[in-house]
Design a protein around this motif. Sequence first.
Motif, PDB file in Angstrom:
ATOM      1  N   MET A 178       0.815  -1.214   0.000  1.00  0.00           N
ATOM      2  CA  MET A 178       0.000   0.000   0.000  1.00  0.00           C
ATOM      3  C   MET A 178       0.852   1.269   0.000  1.00  0.00           C
ATOM      4  O   MET A 178       0.359   2.353   0.319  1.00  0.00           O
ATOM      5  CB  MET A 178      -0.924   0.000   1.218  1.00  0.00           C
ATOM      6  CG  MET A 178      -1.886  -1.150   1.267  1.00  0.00           C
ATOM      7  SD  MET A 178      -3.139  -1.081  -0.011  1.00  0.00           S
ATOM      8  CE  MET A 178      -4.217   0.151   0.683  1.00  0.00           C
ATOM      9  N   ASN A 181      -0.578   3.859  -2.301  1.00  0.00           N
ATOM     10  CA  ASN A 181      -1.757   4.472  -1.701  1.00  0.00           C
ATOM     11  C   ASN A 181      -1.362   5.563  -0.713  1.00  0.00           C
ATOM     12  O   ASN A 181      -1.955   6.656  -0.706  1.00  0.00           O
ATOM     13  CB  ASN A 181      -2.593   3.384  -1.028  1.00  0.00           C
ATOM     14  CG  ASN A 181      -3.775   3.932  -0.269  1.00  0.00           C
ATOM     15  OD1 ASN A 181      -3.668   4.252   0.916  1.00  0.00           O
ATOM     16  ND2 ASN A 181      -4.912   4.034  -0.924  1.00  0.00           N
ATOM     17  N   THR A 319      -9.993   4.655   1.836  1.00  0.00           N
ATOM     18  CA  THR A 319      -9.451   3.498   1.128  1.00  0.00           C
ATOM     19  C   THR A 319     -10.309   2.291   1.465  1.00  0.00           C
ATOM     20  O   THR A 319     -10.443   1.928   2.632  1.00  0.00           O
ATOM     21  CB  THR A 319      -7.995   3.236   1.544  1.00  0.00           C
ATOM     22  OG1 THR A 319      -7.211   4.396   1.261  1.00  0.00           O
ATOM     23  CG2 THR A 319      -7.433   2.051   0.790  1.00  0.00           C
ATOM     24  N   LEU A 384      -9.330   3.851  -3.874  1.00  0.00           N
ATOM     25  CA  LEU A 384      -9.067   5.103  -3.169  1.00  0.00           C
ATOM     26  C   LEU A 384      -9.942   6.199  -3.760  1.00  0.00           C
ATOM     27  O   LEU A 384      -9.966   6.396  -4.979  1.00  0.00           O
ATOM     28  CB  LEU A 384      -7.590   5.491  -3.279  1.00  0.00           C
ATOM     29  CG  LEU A 384      -7.206   6.879  -2.749  1.00  0.00           C
ATOM     30  CD1 LEU A 384      -7.442   6.963  -1.251  1.00  0.00           C
ATOM     31  CD2 LEU A 384      -5.753   7.202  -3.089  1.00  0.00           C
TER      32      LEU A 384
END
Length: 674
Positions: A178, A181, A319, A384
């Motif tokens: 992640m 992200n 998320t 996201l």
Amino acid sequence: EKHISIQRHLADLEKLADLKEGEFTMAVSQNTDLHVTDEKKPCPLCPEEKFKACYSHKLHRHLQNLHWKVSVEFEGYRMCICHLPCRPVKPNLVGDQTVSKMGAHYHCIICSATIMRRTDMIGHINRHVNKGETESRFITVPPPKSSHEVLKESATDVQVLPNYSTPQKTDSYFNPKMKLNRQLIFCALAVLAEERKPIECLDAFGATGIMGLQWAKHLRSSVKVTINDCNENSVTMIQENCHLNKMKVKLNAKEDDNDEAMGDGEENTDTIEVTKMDANVIMHLRSFDFIHLDPFGTSVNYLDSAFRNVRNLGIVSLTSTDISSLYAKAQHVALRHYGCNIVRTEYYKELAARIVIAAVTRAAARCNKGIEVLLAVALEHFVLVVVRVLRGPSPADDSAKKIRYLIHCQWCEERIFQKEGNMVEENPYQQLPCDCHGSMPGKTAVVLGPLWSGALFNTGFLRRMLFEAVQYGLDEAQPLLKALVCEAECTTFKHFSTHSPCDENKQEECGVYIKTPNTSAESYLVHGKRKSDEVIRNAAKRQKSESSAEHPAFYYNIHRHSIKGMNMPKLNKFLNYLSEAGYRVSRTHFDPMGVRTNAPLAQFKTILMKYSTPTYTGGQAEGPVHLAEDVQAGEQAQAAADSKAEDAEFLEDDKSGVAAAMFTADYPTHCAAD
């Protein structure tokens, strides 16, 4: 007092056999010498009906083979299997008699639990170790030093527990996959920090605290970071990570000044507030400018609390990792969580993003707030969504009107949003551009949704995010942000320009303080005091201009609509053909082989058919066909060279491999993996 089945040596078990009943505890606690005799001795871990008393040599074999060999070792102690009536099982009826068996089991040295199987006992001990519970009430030796592993990401150090990437086995979950992200969320926060300072931001699910630490370490005085988690072990881990990064911790409005955490001769005024409460509670009690939600699974349970006290023109990012429901693998779960009816389509990733935005819009509207979508990304592991909050009933109504149903043809996969209005359509199939209903028997289309029908990107905000990514050296986020800018403008990467002029409309999108890519870091365009009414009016003007331009919704997969027996043109060449035909066209990050265009599917297939070449077999290659094959091979080679030349500028600085998955048409394996 520990159970008698937990011993250090086999000889200790043999000595216990010499004691009479009721004397085991006294002898073990007083550490007295145990006298061994030559009489018959019973097994200390078996009842008399299971193992009768015997001489020492036979008892030794029994203890060694039945109890000691299958023991579980921990910190120098052996947890031997026990047959005593410590764990009775359910009685069985045999004839007229009731037989009660005593099951074999182990006694845990840490929590005194009784577990039947050896493999289960090993897993039970490992769970104690993963949670840091290695101290036993019976062990007097000093505990071992901390086995926390230290990981580094974006100049931030974090301690993690063993099995940190498996959420079922640890409290402080940390997923290295992640990283992209986290970089996108940091860029969004950095853009907001340029608009107003300081801003209060919340990481509602801290886990290890990596995200909040990156915010405070790089943005420093521009942000006031609050990291929250409801788990006590996670809160302790967050505090340790704050001290590891030389940050001060504020708990319950009191600063925890740790002189040992600060380096000698170093001064750091950065303070992070760490709280331990439910995410819904802290968002109800306090107001924030930036809120990020990243629970394990869906985030719909926290949307109402997030929009209750978020400040006007603030940002909410979330998320969602429940991709099984969002990607139409568990359709009943999507109906239960999001209230949406979905099926598996070729554009399922964009469908997932629009499902989440629709849930966000409804939650914001319940709090008399509207939203402006700044960013929507759907990749392999997560979805996201980043939105800006517009306070007031009018923006809430405008946002709610953009939630519509989608008509999807199951034969050709053509799709279109239903028209606005409450009147019932006599024939909903007439809204579809295709004629599958007239040529096919039965029902050919399904209604999906409700979904968000508005734009998924804000071009001005994305360009500023790209500028922040370059400024802070976030290499993995830069290729994706370039792709998103091209997708938002619906243009190919060949026409992408980093130093594009920032016109008045884009300056209004940027807010109060604007840091344009073609200016220095110190120069700003200051509009004076922020006026929420003026910003809302500018947003309404942009929405009208966007509605006239009509950014294409959804995309087509070029492999899904290819013609059997024909060689497709290269993807970048095909984009040029569509552009020459007068259609808006771009690639999409949702699908490496996807084409976002406003061309109808019929015209899409016509152009694809026009520029596809037939596949010849070896037996047909005679005379002129050889020449045709040579010409075809030359055209394909030229097309491949042009395609690689167009992407060379972008791929040369790609370090994370994201660009190769999105901008290189020579890798159909990525599409197969999806």
